[in-house]
Write an enzyme that holds these catalytic residues in place. Structure first.
Site, short mmCIF file in Angstrom:
data_model
loop_
_atom_site.label_atom_id
_atom_site.label_comp_id
_atom_site.label_asym_id
_atom_site.label_seq_id
_atom_site.Cartn_x
_atom_site.Cartn_y
_atom_site.Cartn_z
N GLY A 272 0.78 -1.24 0.00
CA GLY A 272 0.00 0.00 0.00
C GLY A 272 0.81 1.28 0.00
O GLY A 272 0.34 2.31 0.48
N SER A 273 2.01 1.27 -0.59
CA SER A 273 2.78 2.53 -0.62
C SER A 273 2.11 3.55 -1.56
O SER A 273 2.16 4.76 -1.30
CB SER A 273 4.24 2.28 -1.01
OG SER A 273 4.36 1.99 -2.38
N ASN A 274 1.48 3.08 -2.63
CA ASN A 274 0.74 4.02 -3.49
C ASN A 274 -0.49 4.56 -2.78
O ASN A 274 -0.83 5.74 -2.92
CB ASN A 274 0.36 3.36 -4.82
CG ASN A 274 1.48 3.43 -5.83
OD1 ASN A 274 1.80 4.50 -6.32
ND2 ASN A 274 2.10 2.29 -6.11
N ARG B 210 -5.52 -8.53 -8.83
CA ARG B 210 -6.53 -9.43 -9.39
C ARG B 210 -7.05 -8.85 -10.69
O ARG B 210 -7.32 -7.64 -10.77
CB ARG B 210 -7.70 -9.59 -8.43
CG ARG B 210 -7.45 -10.62 -7.37
CD ARG B 210 -8.66 -10.89 -6.56
NE ARG B 210 -9.61 -11.79 -7.19
CZ ARG B 210 -9.44 -13.09 -7.37
NH1 ARG B 210 -8.33 -13.66 -7.00
NH2 ARG B 210 -10.39 -13.83 -7.91
N VAL B 211 -7.20 -9.72 -11.67
CA VAL B 211 -7.77 -9.27 -12.94
C VAL B 211 -9.28 -9.18 -12.74
O VAL B 211 -9.90 -10.07 -12.16
CB VAL B 211 -7.42 -10.27 -14.06
CG1 VAL B 211 -8.15 -9.91 -15.35
CG2 VAL B 211 -5.91 -10.30 -14.27
N LEU B 212 -9.87 -8.07 -13.21
CA LEU B 212 -11.31 -7.86 -13.01
C LEU B 212 -12.10 -8.32 -14.24
O LEU B 212 -11.63 -8.20 -15.36
CB LEU B 212 -11.55 -6.37 -12.75
CG LEU B 212 -10.93 -5.87 -11.44
CD1 LEU B 212 -10.84 -4.34 -11.43
CD2 LEU B 212 -11.73 -6.36 -10.23
N ASN C 214 -5.97 2.53 -12.73
CA ASN C 214 -4.93 1.62 -12.24
C ASN C 214 -3.58 2.27 -12.45
O ASN C 214 -3.40 3.09 -13.35
CB ASN C 214 -5.00 0.31 -13.04
CG ASN C 214 -3.98 -0.71 -12.55
OD1 ASN C 214 -3.78 -0.88 -11.34
ND2 ASN C 214 -3.33 -1.39 -13.48
N HIS D 58 0.36 1.10 -13.26
CA HIS D 58 1.08 -0.07 -13.75
C HIS D 58 2.56 0.28 -13.92
O HIS D 58 2.88 1.34 -14.47
CB HIS D 58 0.49 -0.51 -15.10
CG HIS D 58 1.17 -1.71 -15.65
ND1 HIS D 58 0.93 -2.98 -15.17
CD2 HIS D 58 2.12 -1.84 -16.60
CE1 HIS D 58 1.71 -3.84 -15.83
NE2 HIS D 58 2.43 -3.18 -16.69
N SER E 34 2.70 3.98 -15.62
CA SER E 34 1.54 4.55 -16.32
C SER E 34 0.31 4.49 -15.41
O SER E 34 0.09 3.49 -14.73
CB SER E 34 1.20 3.73 -17.57
OG SER E 34 2.33 3.54 -18.38
N VAL F 126 -6.51 -6.46 -20.16
CA VAL F 126 -5.62 -6.08 -19.06
C VAL F 126 -4.60 -5.01 -19.48
O VAL F 126 -3.97 -5.14 -20.53
CB VAL F 126 -4.88 -7.34 -18.53
CG1 VAL F 126 -3.84 -6.96 -17.49
CG2 VAL F 126 -5.88 -8.31 -17.94
N ASP F 127 -4.44 -3.98 -18.66
CA ASP F 127 -3.43 -2.93 -18.84
C ASP F 127 -3.52 -2.24 -20.20
O ASP F 127 -2.49 -1.86 -20.77
CB ASP F 127 -2.01 -3.51 -18.64
CG ASP F 127 -1.81 -4.08 -17.24
OD1 ASP F 127 -2.43 -3.56 -16.30
OD2 ASP F 127 -1.06 -5.05 -17.10
N GLU G 136 5.94 6.57 -9.23
CA GLU G 136 4.52 6.23 -9.08
C GLU G 136 3.87 7.14 -8.03
O GLU G 136 2.75 7.62 -8.21
CB GLU G 136 4.36 4.77 -8.64
CG GLU G 136 4.79 3.76 -9.69
CD GLU G 136 4.52 2.32 -9.27
OE1 GLU G 136 3.56 2.07 -8.53
OE2 GLU G 136 5.29 1.43 -9.68
C1 GAR Z 1 3.32 -0.95 -7.59
O1 GAR Z 1 4.60 -0.94 -8.15
C2 GAR Z 1 2.28 -1.01 -8.67
O2 GAR Z 1 2.61 -0.29 -9.82
C3 GAR Z 1 2.25 -2.48 -8.97
O3 GAR Z 1 2.35 -3.11 -7.72
C4 GAR Z 1 3.09 -2.26 -6.84
C5 GAR Z 1 2.26 -2.06 -5.59
O4 GAR Z 1 2.99 -1.41 -4.60
N1 GAR Z 1 1.03 -2.84 -9.64
C6 GAR Z 1 0.94 -3.80 -10.56
O5 GAR Z 1 1.87 -4.48 -10.89
C7 GAR Z 1 -0.45 -3.97 -11.13
N2 GAR Z 1 -0.44 -4.92 -12.17
P1 GAR Z 1 2.24 -0.75 -3.35
O6 GAR Z 1 1.34 -1.83 -2.74
O7 GAR Z 1 3.35 -0.38 -2.41
O8 GAR Z 1 1.47 0.43 -3.84
#
Ligand code: GAR
Length: 188
Positions: free
Chosen positions: A13-15, A90-92, A106, A108, A135, A143-144, A173
């Site tokens: 959950g850093s984002n 998870r893919v939706l 999202n 990515h 992105s 997906v993506d 990010e």
């Molecule tokens: C992030 O790097 C995000 O871009 C990636 O997972 C990490 C989550 O980090 N997401 C994907 O790969 C989605 N397909 P976080 O939990 O610290 O935010």
């Protein structure tokens, strides 16, 4: 009026933290849902005073849509207007994606349309790319591949490793995602 945002997570959950820290006039995170029990991102939400729920996907087995129908009900009950996926692994299904079309974003870790899917950092190195990035995009069935709302780039350096790239991209990010989410939230 601030848009009511739900953030969906599966881990650290850093984002999510970056989105929480950057909250201003455009959006307010009112709900965090994890599909994995006990993940760090849930603690981050609670520390910020945000409702944090777990909806474990495991009891649903292969029935992805049943999981998503329950998730959708939680979001609708709470009058959520925008959803930000932040490390939600998870893919939706088309059900969920179409229900939230244009309101589901999202982040990515690649310069889409290059390197959709997983293990982006290792694949970028294997391909000998000179730059890499992340992105933010609208989520569509494939997906993506939805409309790209913003990207951040950085050069690849000699000796870079997948872990090192992941760490550096994460900093990009954390700057990109709040900016793109706020822009989307400001749309009528
Ligand atoms: C992030 O790097 C995000 O871009 C990636 O997972 C990490 C989550 O980090 N997401 C994907 O790969 C989605 N397909 P976080 O939990 O610290 O935010």
């Amino acid at each position: 009026m601030k848009k009511r945002v739900a953030v969906l997570i599966s881990g650290r959950g850093s984002n999510l933290q970056a989105l929480l820290d950057a909250e201003q006039d455009a959006y307010e995170i009112t709900l965090v849902v994890a599909n994995v029990p006990g993940v760090e991102g849930l603690d981050r939400a609670r520390a910020a005073g945000v409702e944090a729920l777990t909806l474990d996907h495991k009891p649903y087995g292969k029935n992805r849509e049943a999981f998503e129908r329950d998730l959708d009900a939680l979001l609708v009950q709470r009058n959520i207007e925008l959803i930000a996926l932040a490390g939600f692994m998870r893919v939706l299904t088309p059900f969920f994606v179409n229900a939230w079309k244009g309101r589901l974003v999202n982040i990515h870790p690649s310069l889409l349309p290059k390197y959709p899917g997983v293990n982006t950092h290792a694949r970028v190195l294997e391909a000998g790319e000179s730059e890499h990035g992340c992105s933010v995009h609208l989520v569509v069935e494939e997906v993506d591949s939805g409309e790209i709302l913003g990207q951040a780039k950085m050069p690849i350096r000699a000796g870079d490793t997948p872990d090192g790239l992941a760490e550096r991209i994460l900093l990009l990010e954390h700057e990109l995602y709040p900016r793109c989410l706020a822009e989307l939230a400001r749309l009528p």
